[in-house]
Design an enzyme around this catalytic site. Structure first.
Site, PDB file in Angstrom:
ATOM      1  NE  ARG A  70      -2.354  -1.137   3.604  1.00 22.71           N
ATOM      2  CZ  ARG A  70      -1.865  -0.336   4.538  1.00 22.71           C
ATOM      3  NH1 ARG A  70      -1.961   0.978   4.410  1.00 22.71           N
ATOM      4  NH2 ARG A  70      -1.311  -0.824   5.621  1.00 22.71           N
ATOM      5  CE1 TYR A 211       2.482  -7.219  -4.017  1.00 24.02           C
ATOM      6  CE2 TYR A 211       1.448  -6.521  -1.978  1.00 24.02           C
ATOM      7  CZ  TYR A 211       2.273  -7.399  -2.670  1.00 24.02           C
ATOM      8  OH  TYR A 211       2.863  -8.444  -2.006  1.00 24.02           O
ATOM      9  CE  LYS A 220      -5.704  -3.575   5.007  1.00 24.38           C
ATOM     10  NZ  LYS A 220      -5.799  -4.199   6.317  1.00 24.38           N
ATOM     11  CG  HIS A 240      -6.944  -2.733  10.582  1.00 24.32           C
ATOM     12  ND1 HIS A 240      -5.678  -2.227  10.683  1.00 24.32           N
ATOM     13  CD2 HIS A 240      -6.856  -3.770   9.721  1.00 24.32           C
ATOM     14  CE1 HIS A 240      -4.858  -2.924   9.911  1.00 24.32           C
ATOM     15  NE2 HIS A 240      -5.544  -3.861   9.327  1.00 24.32           N
ATOM     16  CB  SER A 262      -0.510  -3.679   8.075  1.00 19.51           C
ATOM     17  OG  SER A 262      -1.736  -3.108   7.680  1.00 19.51           O
ATOM     18  CB  CYS A 264       1.288  -6.196  14.414  1.00 19.16           C
ATOM     19  SG  CYS A 264       2.230  -4.685  14.246  1.00 19.16           S
ATOM     20  CG  ASP A 287      -7.143  -7.005   7.354  1.00 23.61           C
ATOM     21  OD1 ASP A 287      -6.316  -6.542   8.154  1.00 23.61           O
ATOM     22  OD2 ASP A 287      -7.354  -6.509   6.235  1.00 23.61           O
ATOM     23  NE  ARG A 379       0.664  -8.385   2.665  1.00 18.30           N
ATOM     24  CZ  ARG A 379       0.035  -7.915   3.735  1.00 18.30           C
ATOM     25  NH1 ARG A 379      -1.012  -8.524   4.233  1.00 18.30           N
ATOM     26  NH2 ARG A 379       0.482  -6.829   4.331  1.00 18.30           N
TER      27      ARG A 379
HETATM   28  O1  SAT Z   1      -2.337  -4.494   1.177  1.00 18.41           O
HETATM   29  S1  SAT Z   1      -3.291  -4.585   2.290  1.00 18.41           S
HETATM   30  O2  SAT Z   1      -3.679  -3.248   2.696  1.00 18.41           O
HETATM   31  O3  SAT Z   1      -4.479  -5.290   1.885  1.00 18.41           O
HETATM   32  C1  SAT Z   1      -2.573  -5.418   3.553  1.00 18.41           C
HETATM   33  C2  SAT Z   1      -2.260  -4.625   4.754  1.00 18.41           C
HETATM   34  O4  SAT Z   1      -1.565  -3.619   4.672  1.00 18.41           O
HETATM   35  O5  SAT Z   1      -2.700  -5.023   5.835  1.00 18.41           O
HETATM   36 MN    MN Z   2      -4.788  -5.136   7.717  1.00 18.09          MN
END
Ligand code: SAT
Ligand code: MN
Length: 597
Positions: A70, A211, A220, A240, A262, A264, A287, A379
């Protein structure tokens, strides 16, 4: 499929976008397995995906080296007044942003297929669900959306002729001239990327990146940024958070929702395999968590997604045995390394590294290479139905009643293993002052420790000062039916740099303490920062830990905490007139308890 659509508003939006982006053709997605298989076959044929011999129905993608996470610096929240976006969001005037992006979208899909993806976040027809329609020129986004959301004809049926949907427009921003060959991962340069949200009209426009959260707009963009702004207006919460069900040896169930930034360990915790005998854990989400007050007066949660988009590096039998099993089939891997025998590999996977691999950039790699084989933000995209610990009543439109809320982050010092809030308002302070050390999930990280209130800093779709107030108001509505609030830090290190807490499955011991607190089975000692376990309060039976580590993990580092306060106050001061008095009272309270005033 287009003929299944009876919604004139949707049809005309699709026609408008087609006229602007000028794709070679349009495909309405039906969400079927046939569609998924065909798209995958086409991407393999085109050299964008590699089928993995070792894992049935699994594929590896390598992104452009500049498009790996991101990009918060290119993520915008566009409201009529900048104040409504608040200080934590990038703001551009909606008319100006639309002008800029319309110029970029002009002809941007030429040479490509435009896919129309009707999707539902949440069980189709549930009172907690929302429908979105993503238009994209990325077949990679389509197959990922198939896994992460409920896609297809059923959604169009539910939408009918006049239902509400959230339009989500996405392009990788790489038009093809006639005869021009495509690249494996098309995208636009950084300065042309825009991930834009228009919460006042529930609209998402994303351009230039393929991505993750930049491109899978149900995640998100819709489920957090747009949904949080809807949730504020409608009086619910879009958070979140992971969602987990724990069952104790007597069969009593507890539902836990936890907010962590993210990368963690949310996914690991969501799939925890408890090490304490007799305790069972089931996964509901890793998530995103949507919560509403239901007629029983309690906060009920659903996971609006249907899959896991998790960080691969670090996922191993030790850290997440459940995911290891889940990823054996039907999974999309992105930016992992490829081994000679047709498997994926990443750092900290089980066993020794391979003698040779192809790294995430497509180059030869050996254990002597100076660079990691997998990108740190590599990922996996895996269907929830493949998760061995997924709950069976997954699709229950009512959701699960939440008993416990957890906040946390990654901090090597100061923050203890666990503490509980004195009450809801203090819990809101704990969430609002949460912080974490930087990870690889974002491309443009700045400082080593960042304040990440409620792990929502990058995802709150309105002024975060108002978001804090919304949390207080939810607490008022819930009264004595409110979940209990805890803060955890699995990542504390000793002076010698050693992790003090074993983590992973052993985290169940801390979760058990929380459940025991809910049931009034264990006491707690009152400290300056909150309620903490008494000696022996956390069940450590069967676990051998170096002497002194537990004391250190549960020590209130008063000096360290005093040092936290100025940074917290600095962070809060940016909210100006949107900062709520109730949080101000909390700051005054902790200052006093720490002996600062
Ligand atoms: O790329 S995402 O935003 O879906 C994953 C993340 O940052 O938690
Ligand atoms: Mn996340």
């Amino acid at each position: 499929m287009a003929d299944v659509c009876r919604h004139e508003g949707l049809k005309s939006w699709v026609a408008e976008v087609a006229a602007m982006c000028r794709p070679d053709r349009t495909h309405w997605c039906d969400g079927s397995k046939g569609e998924y298989d065909l798209l995958m076959a086409q991407m393999v044929e085109a050299g964008a995906a590699v089928p993995l011999e070792k894992r049935p129905n699994c594929f590896l993608f390598r992104s452009d080296p500049t498009d790996v996470a991101r990009v918060e610096a290119r993520t915008y929240l566009s409201t009529a007044s900048p104040e409504d976006a608040g200080p934590t969001n990038n703001w551009i005037d909606p008319a100006e942003l639309k002008r800029t992006m319309t110029a970029l979208y002009d002809g941007c899909m030429s040479g490509r297929t435009m896919y129309v993806i009707p999707f539902s976040m949440g069980p189709i027809g549930s009172p907690l669900a929302k429908i979105g329609v993503q238009i994209t020129d990325s077949p990679y986004a389509v197959v990922n959306m198939h896994i992460m959301t409920r896609v297809g004809s059923k959604v169009l049926e539910e939408l009918g002729s006049g239902g509400e949907f959230i339009p989500c427009l996405h392009s990788v921003g790489a038009p093809l001239a006639p005869g021009e060959a495509d690249v494996p991962w098309p995208c636009a340069p950084m300065e042309e990327k825009y991930i834009s949200h228009f919460p006042e009209e529930n609209l998402i426009w994303s351009y230039g990146s393929g991505y993750g959260g930049n491109a899978l707009l149900g995640k998100k963009c819709l489920s957090l940024r747009i949904a949080s702004s809807i949730a504020r207006r409608e009086g619910w919460m879009a958070e979140h958070m992971l969602i987990l069900r724990l069952t104790n040896p007597e069969g009593r169930q507890y539902h836990i929702a936890g907010a962590f930034p993210s990368a963690c360990g949310k996914t690991n915790l969501a799939m925890i395999r408890p090490t304490i005998p007799g305790w069972k854990a089931e996964t509901i989400g890793d998530d995103i968590c949507w919560m509403k007050v239901r007629p029983d007066g309690r906060l009920h949660a659903i996971n609006p997604e249907t899959g896991f988009f998790g960080v691969a590096p670090g996922t191993s039998h030790a850290s997440n045995p459940v995911a290891t099993e889940m990823l054996m089939e039907d999974t999309i891997f992105t930016n992992c390394a490829l081994t000679g025998d047709g498997d994926v590999w990443w750092e900290d996977m089980d066993g020794p590294p391979p003698d040779h691999a192809i790294d995430w950039k497509g180059k030869d790699w050996t254990p002597d290479s100076a660079v990691p084989a997998a990108h740190p933000n590599a990922r996996f995209t895996a269907p929830a139905s493949r998760c061995p610990t997924e709950i069976h009543d997954w699709d229950d439109p009512e959701g699960v009643p939440i008993d416990i809320l957890i906040f946390g982050g990654r901090r090597s010092s100061v923050i203890p293993l666990v503490y509980e809030s004195f009450d809801w308002d203090h819990g809101v302070f704990m969430g609002a002052s949460a912080s974490s050390e930087a990870t690889a999930a974002i491309l443009d990280k700045v400082s080593p420790v960042r304040r990440d209130p409620f792990a929502m800093q990058p995802f709150c779709g309105y002024n975060m000062g108002d978001y804090f107030q919304h949390w207080f108001e939810m607490g008022d509505r819930l009264g004595d039916k409110a979940p209990r609030i805890f803060y955890v830090n699995w990542f504390r290190k000793g002076e010698d740099g050693r992790w003090l807490w074993p983590g992973f499955g052993e985290n169940s011991r801390v979760l058990k303490w929380m459940c025991d607190r809910v049931d009034g089975k264990v006491g707690a000692r009152e400290t300056a920062i909150g309620l903490m376990p008494e000696e022996g309060g956390i069940d450590l039976s069967g676990l051998s830990m170096p002497v002194g580590d537990m004391e250190e993990l549960l020590r209130v580092d008063v000096e360290g905490w005093r040092g936290e306060i100025p940074d917290t106050e600095r962070h809060f001061s940016q909210f100006g007139s949107h900062f709520t008095d109730r949080l101000r009272a909390q700051v005054a309270g902790i200052r006093k308890r720490l002996g600062l005033d």
